[in-house]
Design a protein around this motif. Structure first.
Motif, PDB file in Angstrom:
ATOM      1  N   GLU A 107       2.134  25.936  15.658  1.00 17.85           N
ATOM      2  CA  GLU A 107       2.721  25.219  16.785  1.00 17.85           C
ATOM      3  C   GLU A 107       1.626  24.353  17.403  1.00 17.85           C
ATOM      4  OE1 GLU A 107       4.619  26.201  21.116  1.00 17.85           O
ATOM      5  OE2 GLU A 107       4.953  27.631  19.488  1.00 17.85           O
ATOM      6  N   GLY A 108       1.955  23.126  17.718  1.00 19.14           N
ATOM      7  CA  GLY A 108       0.976  22.200  18.277  1.00 19.14           C
ATOM      8  C   GLY A 108       0.298  21.335  17.243  1.00 19.14           C
ATOM      9  N   ASP A 109       0.662  21.479  15.964  1.00 20.66           N
ATOM     10  CA  ASP A 109       0.106  20.639  14.906  1.00 20.66           C
ATOM     11  C   ASP A 109       0.903  19.355  14.768  1.00 20.66           C
ATOM     12  OD1 ASP A 109      -1.722  22.597  14.357  1.00 20.66           O
ATOM     13  OD2 ASP A 109      -0.845  23.211  12.449  1.00 20.66           O
ATOM     14  N   VAL A 110       0.217  18.293  14.384  1.00 17.55           N
ATOM     15  CA  VAL A 110       0.846  17.035  13.990  1.00 17.55           C
ATOM     16  C   VAL A 110       0.246  16.657  12.647  1.00 17.55           C
ATOM     17  CG1 VAL A 110       1.084  14.576  14.499  1.00 17.55           C
ATOM     18  CG2 VAL A 110       1.267  16.234  16.341  1.00 17.55           C
ATOM     19  N   LEU A 111       1.097  16.284  11.709  1.00 10.24           N
ATOM     20  CA  LEU A 111       0.651  15.898  10.372  1.00 10.24           C
ATOM     21  C   LEU A 111       0.755  14.384  10.240  1.00 10.24           C
ATOM     22  CD1 LEU A 111      -0.216  16.616   7.485  1.00 10.24           C
ATOM     23  CD2 LEU A 111       2.200  17.027   6.962  1.00 10.24           C
ATOM     24  N   VAL A 112      -0.326  13.749   9.796  1.00 13.07           N
ATOM     25  CA  VAL A 112      -0.358  12.296   9.594  1.00 13.07           C
ATOM     26  C   VAL A 112      -0.529  12.038   8.107  1.00 13.07           C
ATOM     27  CG1 VAL A 112      -1.554  10.143  10.144  1.00 13.07           C
ATOM     28  CG2 VAL A 112      -1.364  11.933  11.880  1.00 13.07           C
ATOM     29  N   VAL A 113       0.377  11.244   7.529  1.00  6.58           N
ATOM     30  CA  VAL A 113       0.295  10.892   6.110  1.00  6.58           C
ATOM     31  C   VAL A 113       0.501   9.392   5.954  1.00  6.58           C
ATOM     32  CG1 VAL A 113       1.102  13.128   5.268  1.00  6.58           C
ATOM     33  CG2 VAL A 113       2.752  11.322   5.712  1.00  6.58           C
ATOM     34  N   GLY A 114      -0.026   8.847   4.870  1.00  3.23           N
ATOM     35  CA  GLY A 114       0.261   7.464   4.520  1.00  3.23           C
ATOM     36  C   GLY A 114       1.656   7.397   3.917  1.00  3.23           C
ATOM     37  N   ALA A 115       2.393   6.339   4.227  1.00  4.16           N
ATOM     38  CA  ALA A 115       3.775   6.227   3.765  1.00  4.16           C
ATOM     39  C   ALA A 115       3.886   5.758   2.327  1.00  4.16           C
ATOM     40  CB  ALA A 115       4.562   5.283   4.679  1.00  4.16           C
ATOM     41  N   GLY A 116       2.793   5.420   1.696  1.00  5.23           N
ATOM     42  CA  GLY A 116       2.864   4.956   0.305  1.00  5.23           C
ATOM     43  C   GLY A 116       3.190   3.485   0.231  1.00  5.23           C
ATOM     44  N   ARG A 117       3.250   2.994  -0.993  1.00  3.09           N
ATOM     45  CA  ARG A 117       3.511   1.572  -1.204  1.00  3.09           C
ATOM     46  C   ARG A 117       4.998   1.282  -1.131  1.00  3.09           C
ATOM     47  NH1 ARG A 117       0.481   1.544  -6.575  1.00  3.09           N
ATOM     48  NH2 ARG A 117       0.694   3.758  -6.236  1.00  3.09           N
ATOM     49  N   ARG A 118       5.308   0.030  -0.859  1.00  3.41           N
ATOM     50  CA  ARG A 118       6.706  -0.392  -0.779  1.00  3.41           C
ATOM     51  C   ARG A 118       7.032  -1.286  -1.962  1.00  3.41           C
ATOM     52  NH1 ARG A 118       6.416  -1.980   5.563  1.00  3.41           N
ATOM     53  NH2 ARG A 118       6.095   0.113   6.305  1.00  3.41           N
ATOM     54  N   GLY A 119       8.215  -1.152  -2.446  1.00  2.95           N
ATOM     55  CA  GLY A 119       8.656  -1.946  -3.581  1.00  2.95           C
ATOM     56  C   GLY A 119       9.618  -1.134  -4.422  1.00  2.95           C
ATOM     57  N   THR A 120      10.390  -1.791  -5.266  1.00  7.31           N
ATOM     58  CA  THR A 120      11.421  -1.080  -6.007  1.00  7.31           C
ATOM     59  C   THR A 120      10.848  -0.145  -7.063  1.00  7.31           C
ATOM     60  OG1 THR A 120      11.574  -3.010  -7.435  1.00  7.31           O
ATOM     61  CG2 THR A 120      13.176  -2.838  -5.649  1.00  7.31           C
ATOM     62  N   LEU A 121       9.955  -0.645  -7.890  1.00 14.23           N
ATOM     63  CA  LEU A 121       9.404   0.185  -8.955  1.00 14.23           C
ATOM     64  C   LEU A 121       8.384   1.182  -8.411  1.00 14.23           C
ATOM     65  CD1 LEU A 121       9.433   0.766 -11.951  1.00 14.23           C
ATOM     66  CD2 LEU A 121       7.639  -0.929 -12.247  1.00 14.23           C
ATOM     67  N   THR A 122       7.549   0.746  -7.474  1.00 12.96           N
ATOM     68  CA  THR A 122       6.523   1.652  -6.953  1.00 12.96           C
ATOM     69  C   THR A 122       7.137   2.783  -6.149  1.00 12.96           C
ATOM     70  OG1 THR A 122       6.195   0.234  -5.027  1.00 12.96           O
ATOM     71  CG2 THR A 122       4.703  -0.077  -6.893  1.00 12.96           C
ATOM     72  N   HIS A 123       8.332   2.591  -5.610  1.00 13.22           N
ATOM     73  CA  HIS A 123       8.997   3.660  -4.854  1.00 13.22           C
ATOM     74  C   HIS A 123       9.248   4.873  -5.749  1.00 13.22           C
ATOM     75  CE1 HIS A 123      11.477   5.628  -1.905  1.00 13.22           C
ATOM     76  NE2 HIS A 123      12.417   5.773  -2.818  1.00 13.22           N
ATOM     77  N   CYS A 124       9.508   4.620  -7.013  1.00 13.75           N
ATOM     78  CA  CYS A 124       9.782   5.720  -7.947  1.00 13.75           C
ATOM     79  C   CYS A 124       8.522   6.473  -8.340  1.00 13.75           C
ATOM     80  CB  CYS A 124      10.438   5.178  -9.211  1.00 13.75           C
ATOM     81  SG  CYS A 124      12.016   4.415  -8.919  1.00 13.75           S
ATOM     82  N   PHE A 125       7.377   5.795  -8.374  1.00  8.50           N
ATOM     83  CA  PHE A 125       6.175   6.397  -8.937  1.00  8.50           C
ATOM     84  C   PHE A 125       5.075   6.712  -7.933  1.00  8.50           C
ATOM     85  CE2 PHE A 125       8.068   3.895 -12.367  1.00  8.50           C
ATOM     86  CZ  PHE A 125       8.363   4.938 -13.223  1.00  8.50           C
ATOM     87  N   SER A 126       5.211   6.290  -6.703  1.00 10.37           N
ATOM     88  CA  SER A 126       4.151   6.570  -5.736  1.00 10.37           C
ATOM     89  C   SER A 126       4.747   7.183  -4.481  1.00 10.37           C
ATOM     90  CB  SER A 126       3.403   5.282  -5.382  1.00 10.37           C
ATOM     91  OG  SER A 126       4.253   4.430  -4.655  1.00 10.37           O
ATOM     92  N   GLY A 127       3.894   7.610  -3.601  1.00 11.13           N
ATOM     93  CA  GLY A 127       4.346   8.190  -2.351  1.00 11.13           C
ATOM     94  C   GLY A 127       4.844   9.612  -2.497  1.00 11.13           C
TER      95      GLY A 127
END
Length: 181
Positions: A107-127
């Motif tokens: 309790e009291g934790d916050v998690l920060v992550v990168g959202a990954g790359r954007r794009g049609t093909l990269t959405h399938c393979f990254s993030g």
């Protein structure tokens, strides 16, 4: 409770990860929270190779390498962090998403992550890490979008090399020396 007590952030050392590291630092500073940068690692050949032929020497070498990568990622993101910020770096063996979720569980934790790359093909393979964390986190999660430079690199043939290289201070100084000459 008025704000987070701990800010947990993944630290892969990739250029896209720098925004998440910087945001996590600002969030921890604003909330007077402990910043926990996490670097997760898996041995070459995955755990199957390590189970078949365990080597304590190699495990130690891989762990030391993971600590070095974490130090380089933090130096690339912040340079030297100020002394007024409490930082507790963590290196843990395992899949990055699962490691982040296990650490960000109080309790009291916050998690920060990168959202990954954007794009049609990269959405399938990254993030994969950000999607895993979004699906499994039981704490507030902040997903930081990729840097603006990512949009410019989308159609560049060298974009794969940009996203998959480790950004260390040595690389930065080396690259600056090339452009200055």
């Amino acid at each position: 409770m008025s704000g987070p007590r701990r800010v947990i952030v993944g630290a892969s050392g990739s250029p896209g990860n720098l925004c998440a590291l910087r945001y996590a630092e600002h969030l921890a500073r604003a909330a007077d929270a402990t910043l926990i940068p996490v670097h997760a690692w898996i041995p070459p050949g995955a755990d199957v190779a390590d189970r078949r032929c365990p080597s304590f020497y190699l495990r130690r070498v891989w762990t030391e390498d993971a600590w070095q990568r974490l130090r380089e990622a933090l130096e690339a993101a912040w340079g030297q962090p100020s002394a007024d910020l409490t930082i507790e770096p963590v290196v843990e063996r395992g899949e990055p998403g699962a490691v982040l979720i296990s650490i960000a569980s109080q309790e009291g934790d916050v998690l920060v992550v990168g959202a990954g790359r954007r794009g049609t093909l990269t959405h399938c393979f990254s993030g994969r890490v950000s999607r895993y964390c979004l699906a499994h986190a039981h704490v507030p999660l902040v997903a930081i979008p990729p840097p603006a430079l990512a949009a410019q690199l989308r159609n560049n043939p060298l974009s794969w090399a940009f996203w998959h290289r480790s950004l260390t201070p040595d690389h930065i100084l080396h690259d600056r020396g090339k452009t200055a000459a």
